[in-house]
Design a protein around this motif. Structure first.
Motif, PDB file in Angstrom:
ATOM      1  N   ILE A   1      43.064  33.878  49.919  1.00 58.17           N
ATOM      2  CA  ILE A   1      44.289  33.248  49.630  1.00 58.17           C
ATOM      3  C   ILE A   1      44.260  32.046  48.783  1.00 58.17           C
ATOM      4  CG2 ILE A   1      46.811  32.594  50.247  1.00 58.17           C
ATOM      5  CD1 ILE A   1      46.617  35.342  51.984  1.00 58.17           C
ATOM      6  N   LEU A   2      43.366  31.109  49.659  1.00 59.38           N
ATOM      7  CA  LEU A   2      43.430  29.825  49.285  1.00 59.38           C
ATOM      8  C   LEU A   2      42.936  29.668  47.910  1.00 59.38           C
ATOM      9  CD1 LEU A   2      42.271  27.993  52.489  1.00 59.38           C
ATOM     10  CD2 LEU A   2      44.467  27.624  51.083  1.00 59.38           C
ATOM     11  N   ARG A   3      41.855  30.514  47.613  1.00 62.02           N
ATOM     12  CA  ARG A   3      41.194  30.550  46.219  1.00 62.02           C
ATOM     13  C   ARG A   3      42.326  31.095  45.019  1.00 62.02           C
ATOM     14  NH1 ARG A   3      36.559  32.849  49.028  1.00 62.02           N
ATOM     15  NH2 ARG A   3      34.928  31.281  49.321  1.00 62.02           N
ATOM     16  N   ALA A   4      43.079  32.164  45.539  1.00 58.01           N
ATOM     17  CA  ALA A   4      43.974  32.346  44.490  1.00 58.01           C
ATOM     18  C   ALA A   4      45.015  31.156  44.204  1.00 58.01           C
ATOM     19  CB  ALA A   4      44.654  33.564  45.027  1.00 58.01           C
ATOM     20  N   LEU A   5      45.537  30.591  45.368  1.00 59.63           N
ATOM     21  CA  LEU A   5      46.394  29.515  45.074  1.00 59.63           C
ATOM     22  C   LEU A   5      45.900  28.305  44.385  1.00 59.63           C
ATOM     23  CD1 LEU A   5      48.023  29.512  48.797  1.00 59.63           C
ATOM     24  CD2 LEU A   5      49.045  29.910  46.723  1.00 59.63           C
ATOM     25  N   HIS A   6      44.563  28.175  44.450  1.00 57.75           N
ATOM     26  CA  HIS A   6      43.979  27.019  43.718  1.00 57.75           C
ATOM     27  C   HIS A   6      43.481  27.548  42.299  1.00 57.75           C
ATOM     28  CE1 HIS A   6      43.829  23.756  46.344  1.00 57.75           C
ATOM     29  NE2 HIS A   6      43.724  24.500  47.541  1.00 57.75           N
ATOM     30  N   ASP A   7      43.637  28.861  42.080  1.00 58.36           N
ATOM     31  CA  ASP A   7      43.263  29.289  40.810  1.00 58.36           C
ATOM     32  C   ASP A   7      44.317  29.187  39.864  1.00 58.36           C
ATOM     33  OD1 ASP A   7      42.444  30.401  38.515  1.00 58.36           O
ATOM     34  OD2 ASP A   7      41.915  32.471  39.745  1.00 58.36           O
ATOM     35  N   SER A   8      44.135  28.096  38.823  1.00 55.69           N
ATOM     36  CA  SER A   8      45.283  28.186  37.771  1.00 55.69           C
ATOM     37  C   SER A   8      45.708  29.252  36.914  1.00 55.69           C
ATOM     38  CB  SER A   8      45.162  26.648  36.713  1.00 55.69           C
ATOM     39  OG  SER A   8      43.726  27.340  35.862  1.00 55.69           O
ATOM     40  N   ARG A   9      44.819  30.196  36.839  1.00 60.04           N
ATOM     41  CA  ARG A   9      45.038  31.347  36.184  1.00 60.04           C
ATOM     42  C   ARG A   9      46.071  32.358  37.043  1.00 60.04           C
ATOM     43  NH1 ARG A   9      39.016  33.054  35.184  1.00 60.04           N
ATOM     44  NH2 ARG A   9      39.090  32.567  37.736  1.00 60.04           N
ATOM     45  N   SER A  10      46.268  31.997  38.185  1.00 61.86           N
ATOM     46  CA  SER A  10      47.004  33.100  39.029  1.00 61.86           C
ATOM     47  C   SER A  10      48.588  32.367  39.146  1.00 61.86           C
ATOM     48  CB  SER A  10      46.456  32.971  40.586  1.00 61.86           C
ATOM     49  OG  SER A  10      47.534  33.554  41.323  1.00 61.86           O
ATOM     50  N   ASN A  11      49.339  33.554  38.349  1.00 62.93           N
ATOM     51  CA  ASN A  11      50.817  32.965  38.364  1.00 62.93           C
ATOM     52  C   ASN A  11      50.957  31.440  37.849  1.00 62.93           C
ATOM     53  OD1 ASN A  11      51.661  35.557  39.282  1.00 62.93           O
ATOM     54  ND2 ASN A  11      51.268  35.183  41.041  1.00 62.93           N
ATOM     55  N   PRO A  12      50.634  30.946  36.865  1.00 62.05           N
ATOM     56  CA  PRO A  12      50.483  29.573  36.700  1.00 62.05           C
ATOM     57  C   PRO A  12      51.968  29.205  36.056  1.00 62.05           C
ATOM     58  CG  PRO A  12      49.767  30.854  34.605  1.00 62.05           C
ATOM     59  CD  PRO A  12      50.142  31.906  35.593  1.00 62.05           C
ATOM     60  N   GLN A  13      52.811  29.193  37.295  1.00 58.61           N
ATOM     61  CA  GLN A  13      54.242  28.590  37.065  1.00 58.61           C
ATOM     62  C   GLN A  13      54.425  27.648  38.049  1.00 58.61           C
ATOM     63  OE1 GLN A  13      56.351  29.788  34.609  1.00 58.61           O
ATOM     64  NE2 GLN A  13      54.618  31.242  33.832  1.00 58.61           N
ATOM     65  N   PRO A  14      54.586  26.372  37.524  1.00 56.56           N
ATOM     66  CA  PRO A  14      54.739  25.332  38.472  1.00 56.56           C
ATOM     67  C   PRO A  14      56.144  25.433  39.254  1.00 56.56           C
ATOM     68  CG  PRO A  14      54.932  24.409  36.208  1.00 56.56           C
ATOM     69  CD  PRO A  14      54.466  25.836  36.134  1.00 56.56           C
ATOM     70  N   PRO A  15      56.258  24.817  40.301  1.00 55.61           N
ATOM     71  CA  PRO A  15      57.632  24.677  40.865  1.00 55.61           C
ATOM     72  C   PRO A  15      58.575  24.044  40.063  1.00 55.61           C
ATOM     73  CG  PRO A  15      56.000  24.135  42.486  1.00 55.61           C
ATOM     74  CD  PRO A  15      55.421  24.229  41.023  1.00 55.61           C
ATOM     75  N   ARG A  16      59.701  24.833  39.433  1.00 54.10           N
ATOM     76  CA  ARG A  16      60.562  24.220  38.664  1.00 54.10           C
ATOM     77  C   ARG A  16      61.126  22.882  38.841  1.00 54.10           C
ATOM     78  NH1 ARG A  16      61.740  29.256  38.594  1.00 54.10           N
ATOM     79  NH2 ARG A  16      63.567  29.038  39.893  1.00 54.10           N
ATOM     80  N   ALA A  17      61.443  22.551  40.311  1.00 56.32           N
ATOM     81  CA  ALA A  17      62.273  21.521  40.783  1.00 56.32           C
ATOM     82  C   ALA A  17      61.048  20.399  41.420  1.00 56.32           C
ATOM     83  CB  ALA A  17      63.351  21.666  41.437  1.00 56.32           C
ATOM     84  N   ALA A  18      59.921  20.701  41.352  1.00 54.87           N
ATOM     85  CA  ALA A  18      59.003  19.877  42.079  1.00 54.87           C
ATOM     86  C   ALA A  18      58.599  18.751  41.222  1.00 54.87           C
ATOM     87  CB  ALA A  18      57.749  20.875  42.456  1.00 54.87           C
TER      88      ALA A  18
END
Length: 465
Positions: A117-134
């Motif tokens: 899971i951590l690798r998937a979260l750090h992978d920019s190719r995985s759902n590369p949608q930044p938090p809109r309000a972050a």
């Protein structure tokens, strides 16, 4: 200072108490139900360490100070433990810096979820949608990153291990009987919310948000310490000999000594705004992706006081992002005031009763009320599975507004240096918390709405700039 976070388990044996160099271990919840214990071997209980009976086949790997793992990592001290792993401070003899080594139990039933899971979260190719309000485009820095992964074999099986950057400790440990300065509290709440926003934007639910899983990085100068200098600053490892109740010699399954976890951090009142940038949301062992897997309410393992109510009243229904929002709301409350909003040592019936007291019975869903108020209908429910209104006398908890005054503001007034919240900010905080702690999950704020809330925009997020 030590903690009694051994487990929800008691053995009436001689107790061996450890030295006072240590504070609360980083043990969030012991999932001992995942393993079968060998009842033929019992050990004298040692305060502040992992369950020693779990040093068996499919259990913990026995580790001793100065052990070398993977021909590279020399064990220096212990950082913590949980039901699925022990966590150690080690010196990377190749790269010449310190790492945290997480050594999992060897149970074949335990999936290697967290590294994946951590690798998937750090992978920019995985759902590369930044938090809109972050506001923080680099929000993934608030998540641990896997440095190395390997297996170790021992008398209890083969154990998955991975290394991460070590942390100074959890916010729970730092805030024990103490308060964060008001600016720091705002920034910590904002940083934690942006971390959750990043996780949700990647399509994951964390599933275990509470302050024992919120860590703070060590200063960069920590790696400059030699092991000898480290010992001079923090002391020798706090070890206690392990002995069996029956007096027989130890087997190879268990180490000769238990190590009480070391706390490397500082007290809450000593935190600065610079520290908040090192916040890490850890422990992804309960994380899941609602789009690809189903996590039912009955399988929720977050501590009961932090658990979203739908997990209790709808145990056969899947959880999703709103369950994180509930837990995040309770975590933000605790950051602001040290005292948890609900009791952390009560039954689920009493905790739900407190939730209704604090949030209002008029907000309690009608679809749950019949179950909650049932009398003489236990044949419809597995005993204790669904919360039921307590029938004995109990103390009523205050409403949200009064709870904030009594649980947060009152403590802050007694410690003037911590700072108190003015009337306008208090109103905005309560509006945010009420939106996050709505009983119906579909009515809770989303994480983007949390970040766009008045309190986050006017008070909390600016502290991160």
């Amino acid at each position: 200072m030590k903690s009694g976070l051994i487990a929800n388990f008691k053995i009436k044996l001689l107790c061996v108490f450890s030295a006072s160099r240590r504070v609360a271990s980083r043990c969030s919840r012991p999932h001992f139900s995942t393993m079968s214990l060998n009842p033929s071997i019992e050990y004298q209980w040692i305060d502040g360490v992992e369950r020693l009976e779990l040093y068996q086949s499919a259990g913990y790997h026995p580790v001793m100070i100065n052990d070398m793992l993977h021909n590279r990592y020399r064990i220096v001290d212990k950082l913590g433990f949980g039901g699925y792993s022990t966590i150690w401070l080690a010196r990377d003899e190749t790269a010449k810096h310190y790492v945290a080594v997480k050594i999992g139990i060897s149970s074949p039933a335990l999936p290697r979820r967290e590294p994946e899971i951590l690798r998937a979260l750090h992978d920019s190719r995985s759902n590369p949608q930044p938090p809109r309000a972050a506001p923080d485009a680099d929000a993934c820095t608030a998540l641990p990153a896997i440095i190395d992964a390997f297996d170790v074999s021992g008398p209890n099986g083969t154990h998955a291990c991975y290394t991460l950057t070590p942390a100074q400790g959890s916010l729970k440990e730092a805030s024990f009987s103490r308060l964060f300065p008001i600016k720091v509290a705002r920034a910590l709440a904002a940083k934690l919310a942006t971390a959750v926003a990043f996780i949700h934007s990647r399509g994951f639910v964390h599933g275990d948000i509470h302050l024992r899983n919120v860590l703070v990085e060590l200063p960069s100068t920590f790696d400059e310490l030699s092991v000898q200098e480290f010992r001079g600053k923090y002391g020798e490892p706090d070890t206690v000999p392990i002995t069996r109740v029956d007096g027989q010699p130890l087997t190879l399954n268990v180490p000769a000594q238990a190590v009480v976890p070391l706390y490397l951090g500082k007290k809450a009142q000593e935190f600065t705004l610079a520290d908040t940038h090192g916040l890490l949301l850890s422990d992804f062992g309960e994380a899941f992706s609602p789009a690809t897997e189903q996590r039912l309410g009955r399988d929720c393992n977050i501590p009961l006081a932090k658990r979203a109510p739908e997990a209790l009243f709808e145990p056969n229904e899947p959880l999703s992002y709103p369950s994180d929002i509930w837990s995040l709301g309770t975590a933000i409350w605790e950051i602001l005031g040290m005292k948890f909003i609900f009791s952390e040592s009560e039954t689920q019936d009493e905790i739900v009763a407190q939730q209704i007291d604090v949030l209002g019975s008029h907000n309690f869903p009608e679809r749950w009320r019949k179950q909650w108020e049932r009398l003489g209908e236990e044949q419809k429910y597995a005993k204790g599975a669904i919360p039921q209104r307590p029938t004995s006398d109990r103390d009523t908890w205050p409403s949200l507004e009064i709870a904030f005054e009594e649980f947060v503001q009152e403590y802050r007034r007694k410690r003037e240096a911590a700072g108190t919240f003015e009337e306008e900010e208090t109103r905005a905080i309560l509006e945010l918390v009420r939106g996050m702690l709505r009983f119906r999950p579909e009515e809770r704020l989303t994480i983007d709405e949390v970040l766009r809330s008045e309190w986050m925009v006017k008070w909390a997020l600016p502290q991160l700039e």
